[in-house]
Design a protein around this motif. Structure first.
Motif, PDB file in Angstrom:
ATOM      1  N   GLN A  18       0.807  -1.213   0.000  1.00  0.00           N
ATOM      2  CA  GLN A  18       0.000   0.000   0.000  1.00  0.00           C
ATOM      3  C   GLN A  18       0.849   1.275   0.000  1.00  0.00           C
ATOM      4  O   GLN A  18       0.320   2.356  -0.236  1.00  0.00           O
ATOM      5  CB  GLN A  18      -0.952  -0.002   1.207  1.00  0.00           C
ATOM      6  N   LEU A  19       2.148   1.147   0.258  1.00  0.00           N
ATOM      7  CA  LEU A  19       3.035   2.313   0.278  1.00  0.00           C
ATOM      8  C   LEU A  19       3.867   2.425  -0.996  1.00  0.00           C
ATOM      9  O   LEU A  19       4.796   3.243  -1.058  1.00  0.00           O
ATOM     10  CB  LEU A  19       3.969   2.236   1.494  1.00  0.00           C
ATOM     11  N   LYS A  20       3.537   1.639  -2.000  1.00  0.00           N
ATOM     12  CA  LYS A  20       4.377   1.585  -3.199  1.00  0.00           C
ATOM     13  C   LYS A  20       4.474   2.925  -3.926  1.00  0.00           C
ATOM     14  O   LYS A  20       5.465   3.192  -4.618  1.00  0.00           O
ATOM     15  CB  LYS A  20       3.893   0.500  -4.151  1.00  0.00           C
ATOM     16  N   ASP A  21       3.456   3.783  -3.806  1.00  0.00           N
ATOM     17  CA  ASP A  21       3.477   5.073  -4.503  1.00  0.00           C
ATOM     18  C   ASP A  21       4.033   6.203  -3.641  1.00  0.00           C
ATOM     19  O   ASP A  21       4.104   7.347  -4.093  1.00  0.00           O
ATOM     20  CB  ASP A  21       2.055   5.432  -4.969  1.00  0.00           C
ATOM     21  N   ASP A  22       4.411   5.895  -2.406  1.00  0.00           N
ATOM     22  CA  ASP A  22       4.956   6.918  -1.508  1.00  0.00           C
ATOM     23  C   ASP A  22       6.460   7.058  -1.690  1.00  0.00           C
ATOM     24  O   ASP A  22       7.149   6.128  -2.117  1.00  0.00           O
ATOM     25  CB  ASP A  22       4.657   6.551  -0.057  1.00  0.00           C
ATOM     26  N   LYS A  23       6.956   8.223  -1.342  1.00  0.00           N
ATOM     27  CA  LYS A  23       8.395   8.441  -1.267  1.00  0.00           C
ATOM     28  C   LYS A  23       8.905   7.906   0.078  1.00  0.00           C
ATOM     29  O   LYS A  23       8.256   8.085   1.117  1.00  0.00           O
ATOM     30  CB  LYS A  23       8.718   9.937  -1.368  1.00  0.00           C
TER      31      LYS A  23
END
Length: 304
Positions: free
Chosen positions: A186-191
């Protein structure tokens, strides 16, 4: 060959300057020069060569220095063992550890041990995994906490004392900040804000992200746990940190959320040189730590 000559030689090798060496040794410059000259005459070689205003070890001087360094460490150890034999509760414990353990774990165990043995002294060294191994092997420290635990190392022995879960840390206003748990995917698009190369937590987080099916996009790299926590809290990105690194040290704190999939953990080991007997006081501290982490029921006081 006298001990004084070796002591003066090592100090000059360290300072690369006779005057500075003499000042630290609290003796006259001429006394240092005379001892070095006598040592070179006895060996029949030049140990130093002039380089500008400084002295530099010759090739044979470097070889001699390496051997003398080992001799001096053995001598220091021997003196320490004699003092500990006379009064083991007056000894010094030399221990290394990574930065993340200095926030809570090290102060806690040292405080409890000092409560029992108030006269025992501690000498600490912080560092990354490679430097802690190097400090242990060179005799700079007698014990070291390291993460991850080195499963195979011919010259190191020890125990896994703790396996610690890593949590996702998120800005307080992150959409997932109030979740009971999340998957790392779920954090794949976060920096991501990660530790710099050389810190053991970096490959743990990196490999976990790959296992979750993505390569983390790095916004910033840091060498300090507090900096990572602070930057995440300020909304600059997300990260993963162990619980031990999440003790509050300032008002600005990120949200922490358990990771359900994949489980991300790190091992923490307590290690020592495999073929070297620990000083009595260090052995007693090691036994205390094994009891502290529930790995031993033995209750042996210092000196027994």
């Amino acid at each position: 060959m006298e001990l004084r000559q070796l002591q003066y030689f090592m100090k000059v090798a360290q300072k690369e300057h006779v005057t500075q060496a003499a000042e630290e040794l609290h003796v006259a410059q001429s006394a240092v020069s005379r001892q070095i000259h006598q040592l070179e005459e006895e060996l029949g070689v030049n140990l130093f060569m002039q380089k500008g205003r400084n002295l530099q070890l010759t090739a044979v001087g470097q070889l001699f220095c390496k051997r003398v360094e080992g001799i001096m460490k053995d001598l220091e150890r021997a003196v320490t063992e004699v003092h500990e034999f006379l009064d083991p509760e007056q000894g010094e414990i030399r221990i290394g550890f990574p930065h993340s353990l200095g926030i809570h774990l090290i102060p806690s165990v040292v405080a409890e041990f000092k409560h029992r043995y108030p006269n025992v002294k501690f000498r600490f060294k912080q560092g990354k995994f490679p430097s802690l191994i190097k400090d242990l092997m060179s005799g700079e420290v007698d014990l070291a906490f390291v993460s991850p635990f080195p499963e195979s190392h011919d010259q190191v022995a020890g125990d896994i004392v703790l396996t610690e879960e890593l949590f996702a840390i998120l800005p307080p206003n992150h959409p997932l900040a109030q979740e009971e748990s999340i998957s790392l995917e779920q954090l794949k698009d976060d920096k991501f804000i990660l530790f710099s190369s050389g810190y053991s937590l970096r490959p743990i987080v990196w490999d976990a992200c790959l296992q979750a099916g993505f390569t983390p996009s790095i916004a910033f790299e840091s060498e300090e746990t507090d900096a990572i926590r602070g930057l995440v809290a300020a909304g600059m990105g997300v990260s993963l940190l162990p619980e031990m690194a999440l003790f509050q040290t300032n008002p600005l704190q990120p949200a922490r959320v358990p990771i359900a999939e994949p489980k991300v953990t790190r091992t923490i080991g307590l290690i020592h040189r495999a073929d070297d007997k620990l000083p009595l006081v260090a052995e007693s501290f090691r036994n205390f730590l094994l009891r502290y982490f529930g790995l031993s029921n033995e209750n042996t006081p210092i000196g027994k």
